[in-house]
Design an enzyme around this catalytic site. Structure first.
Site, PDB file in Angstrom:
ATOM      1  N   ASP A 179     -25.100  11.115 -14.492  1.00 53.10           N
ATOM      2  CA  ASP A 179     -24.268   9.904 -14.491  1.00 53.10           C
ATOM      3  C   ASP A 179     -23.029  10.146 -15.337  1.00 53.10           C
ATOM      4  OD1 ASP A 179     -26.157   8.528 -13.011  1.00 53.10           O
ATOM      5  OD2 ASP A 179     -26.913   7.335 -14.681  1.00 53.10           O
TER       6      ASP A 179
ATOM      7  N   ARG B 282     -21.345  11.711  -6.780  1.00 48.95           N
ATOM      8  CA  ARG B 282     -21.515  10.279  -6.529  1.00 48.95           C
ATOM      9  C   ARG B 282     -20.169   9.672  -6.920  1.00 48.95           C
ATOM     10  NH1 ARG B 282     -25.138   7.702 -10.569  1.00 48.95           N
ATOM     11  NH2 ARG B 282     -26.892   8.344  -9.264  1.00 48.95           N
TER      12      ARG B 282
HETATM   13  P1  FDA Z   1     -17.783  -4.828  -7.361  1.00 47.64           P
HETATM   14  O1  FDA Z   1     -17.993  -4.824  -8.824  1.00 47.64           O
HETATM   15  O2  FDA Z   1     -16.508  -5.321  -6.819  1.00 47.64           O
HETATM   16  O3  FDA Z   1     -18.999  -5.522  -6.696  1.00 47.64           O
HETATM   17  C1  FDA Z   1     -19.062  -5.852  -5.313  1.00 47.64           C
HETATM   18  C2  FDA Z   1     -20.063  -6.963  -5.158  1.00 47.64           C
HETATM   19  O4  FDA Z   1     -21.367  -6.608  -5.657  1.00 47.64           O
HETATM   20  C3  FDA Z   1     -19.676  -8.237  -5.920  1.00 47.64           C
HETATM   21  O5  FDA Z   1     -19.977  -9.320  -5.111  1.00 47.64           O
HETATM   22  C4  FDA Z   1     -20.526  -8.242  -7.145  1.00 47.64           C
HETATM   23  O6  FDA Z   1     -20.816  -9.532  -7.564  1.00 47.64           O
HETATM   24  C5  FDA Z   1     -21.780  -7.514  -6.693  1.00 47.64           C
HETATM   25  N1  FDA Z   1     -22.281  -6.727  -7.828  1.00 47.64           N
HETATM   26  C6  FDA Z   1     -21.805  -5.550  -8.261  1.00 47.64           C
HETATM   27  N2  FDA Z   1     -22.513  -5.109  -9.325  1.00 47.64           N
HETATM   28  C7  FDA Z   1     -23.453  -6.057  -9.562  1.00 47.64           C
HETATM   29  C8  FDA Z   1     -24.494  -6.192 -10.509  1.00 47.64           C
HETATM   30  N3  FDA Z   1     -24.726  -5.277 -11.455  1.00 47.64           N
HETATM   31  N4  FDA Z   1     -25.277  -7.273 -10.418  1.00 47.64           N
HETATM   32  C9  FDA Z   1     -25.066  -8.247  -9.491  1.00 47.64           C
HETATM   33  N5  FDA Z   1     -24.089  -8.167  -8.570  1.00 47.64           N
HETATM   34  C10 FDA Z   1     -23.300  -7.098  -8.601  1.00 47.64           C
HETATM   35  N6  FDA Z   1     -20.840   3.454 -13.120  1.00 47.64           N
HETATM   36  C11 FDA Z   1     -20.465   4.386 -14.025  1.00 47.64           C
HETATM   37  O7  FDA Z   1     -19.510   4.186 -14.772  1.00 47.64           O
HETATM   38  N7  FDA Z   1     -21.158   5.560 -14.112  1.00 47.64           N
HETATM   39  C12 FDA Z   1     -22.208   5.856 -13.289  1.00 47.64           C
HETATM   40  O8  FDA Z   1     -22.791   6.936 -13.397  1.00 47.64           O
HETATM   41  C13 FDA Z   1     -22.596   4.875 -12.338  1.00 47.64           C
HETATM   42  N8  FDA Z   1     -23.635   5.092 -11.483  1.00 47.64           N
HETATM   43  C14 FDA Z   1     -23.868   4.200 -10.459  1.00 47.64           C
HETATM   44  C15 FDA Z   1     -24.846   4.483  -9.501  1.00 47.64           C
HETATM   45  C16 FDA Z   1     -25.006   3.646  -8.404  1.00 47.64           C
HETATM   46  C17 FDA Z   1     -26.018   3.990  -7.363  1.00 47.64           C
HETATM   47  C18 FDA Z   1     -24.201   2.485  -8.277  1.00 47.64           C
HETATM   48  C19 FDA Z   1     -24.324   1.589  -7.102  1.00 47.64           C
HETATM   49  C20 FDA Z   1     -23.279   2.167  -9.249  1.00 47.64           C
HETATM   50  C21 FDA Z   1     -23.115   3.016 -10.354  1.00 47.64           C
HETATM   51  N9  FDA Z   1     -22.201   2.716 -11.347  1.00 47.64           N
HETATM   52  C22 FDA Z   1     -21.879   3.668 -12.272  1.00 47.64           C
HETATM   53  C23 FDA Z   1     -21.626   1.341 -11.445  1.00 47.64           C
HETATM   54  C24 FDA Z   1     -20.316   1.231 -10.725  1.00 47.64           C
HETATM   55  O9  FDA Z   1     -19.341   1.951 -11.422  1.00 47.64           O
HETATM   56  C25 FDA Z   1     -19.861  -0.245 -10.633  1.00 47.64           C
HETATM   57  O10 FDA Z   1     -19.728  -0.788 -11.880  1.00 47.64           O
HETATM   58  C26 FDA Z   1     -20.781  -1.137  -9.855  1.00 47.64           C
HETATM   59  O11 FDA Z   1     -21.328  -0.469  -8.745  1.00 47.64           O
HETATM   60  C27 FDA Z   1     -19.996  -2.362  -9.357  1.00 47.64           C
HETATM   61  O12 FDA Z   1     -18.937  -1.946  -8.537  1.00 47.64           O
HETATM   62  P2  FDA Z   1     -18.904  -2.165  -6.969  1.00 47.64           P
HETATM   63  O13 FDA Z   1     -18.289  -0.955  -6.351  1.00 47.64           O
HETATM   64  O14 FDA Z   1     -20.244  -2.505  -6.479  1.00 47.64           O
HETATM   65  O15 FDA Z   1     -17.855  -3.320  -6.741  1.00 47.64           O
END
Ligand code: FDA
Length: 300
Positions: free
Chosen positions: A125, A176
């Site tokens: 990560d 990722r």
């Molecule tokens: P966005 O934040 O715009 O979310 C899109 C939609 O999903 C919104 O409607 C939101 O409300 C909902 N949503 C998103 N996250 C949510 C949550 N936690 N709870 C409830 N609803 C939520 N980051 C990092 O810095 N280092 C890493 O190694 C990782 N690893 C990682 C692995 C995986 C499998 C995922 C899916 C994510 C990560 N992340 C991460 C986190 C990533 O950077 C990011 O913060 C979240 O995925 C939220 O971003 P989105 O792209 O989903 O968009």
């Protein structure tokens, strides 16, 4: 974040642990490996695969780092024993990177060796910007030492990400790609959601051009659709990508992806440190804080 949301976040420490626990059930698989295994088996039942995340980021001694390493060794053994479609995700801070980078390297090496023996894969990560260079540096070292079963996370919010990607060209890194969860200053990280999304898709396109395998980690429909466009436009084969989501987040979008035949991997956090993990998630996403407060009022 609005003033209202900031106020809710500031009130977080006052929420009873039992209430956080009720909310946590959605985002955390449980406090033990056994409970995480059951969740992963359920995930397999709906046609998705998983990555295990042992919650142990906040360590303050080498002994704690070693117990995190041991927890991952146990997870790898259990995945093998039950023949699960799952790998593991690790955080270098939990392996001792901030305390002693040499020991962190040794710890990571042992999980990589065990994973290789079991035919499995380790994802590193990406944490906050104080660890970006060290994480990429250790990744390079591991690859130079001959480890192939290891991947890295890039964050689209980081201004340096495209340069870092160029610098790793030729290694065919299994990436990722995510937006990035840490609050970073403007001089090193994009703040505007539109800019982050544009950088996300630019990075993804470059990764496809470099023939990297990519875990497209997002719950943002705009990015999912943007990724699908790129996949079609570049004729990217299914072996070169998968979608990834966090446990309990945006389940309808996940189901949609599965119904359309895409591979989906769910990130499954577990471990006794679930409380700190949930507090962090809630600080990141004030919408969750709203769920907590409504649960609190329903309870009283
Ligand atoms: P966005 O934040 O715009 O979310 C899109 C939609 O999903 C919104 O409607 C939101 O409300 C909902 N949503 C998103 N996250 C949510 C949550 N936690 N709870 C409830 N609803 C939520 N980051 C990092 O810095 N280092 C890493 O190694 C990782 N690893 C990682 C692995 C995986 C499998 C995922 C899916 C994510 C990560 N992340 C991460 C986190 C990533 O950077 C990011 O913060 C979240 O995925 C939220 O971003 P989105 O792209 O989903 O968009």
């Amino acid at each position: 974040m609005s003033l209202f949301d900031r106020t809710l976040v500031a009130l977080l420490p006052m929420i009873p642990k039992s209430v956080v626990g009720r909310i946590a059930r959605r985002y955390v698989a449980g406090d033990s490996l056994e409970k995480a295994m059951s969740v992963v088996e359920r995930i397999e039942g709906i046609g998705a695969c998983s990555t295990f995340d042992f919650l142990g980021e906040e360590i303050s001694s080498i002994e704690e780092a070693e117990s995190v390493r041991d927890a991952y060794l146990d997870a790898l053994d259990a995945i093998k024993a039950r023949d699960l479609d799952a790998n593991v995700s690790i955080k270098l801070s939990a392996f001792g990177m901030r305390l002693d980078p040499g020991i962190c390297h040794v710890n990571v090496n042992s999980v990589l060796d065990r994973a290789r023996r079991h035919g499995n894969f380790i994802r590193i990560d990406m944490e906050d910007s104080s660890l970006t260079s060290d994480t990429i540096g250790l990744y390079r070292r591991l690859r130079e030492e001959g480890h192939e079963n290891v991947g890295l996370v890039f964050q689209a919010c980081m201004r340096r990400a495209m340069d870092d990607l160029q610098a790793l060209e030729g290694l065919a890194v299994p990436f990722r790609l995510c937006k990035g969860i840490y609050v970073e200053p403007e001089d090193i990280a994009y703040q505007d959601p539109g800019e982050i999304n544009r950088n996300y898709l630019a990075l993804l396109e470059r990764m496809f051009e470099q023939k990297c395998r990519v875990g497209i980690a997002t719950h943002d429909r705009e990015l999912v659709e943007g990724a699908q466009d790129l996949i079609e436009r570049h004729g990217v084969g299914p072996e070169q990508y998968e979608f990834q989501m966090l446990l309990g987040v945006q389940k309808p979008l996940g189901r949609e992806l599965l119904n359309r035949g895409y591979k989906l991997r769910i990130y499954v956090p577990y471990g006794a440190d679930w409380y700190a993990y949930c507090m962090r998630r809630m600080k990141e996403n004030p919408r969750i804080v709203r769920y907590v407060f409504s649960a609190l009022f329903r309870r009283s």
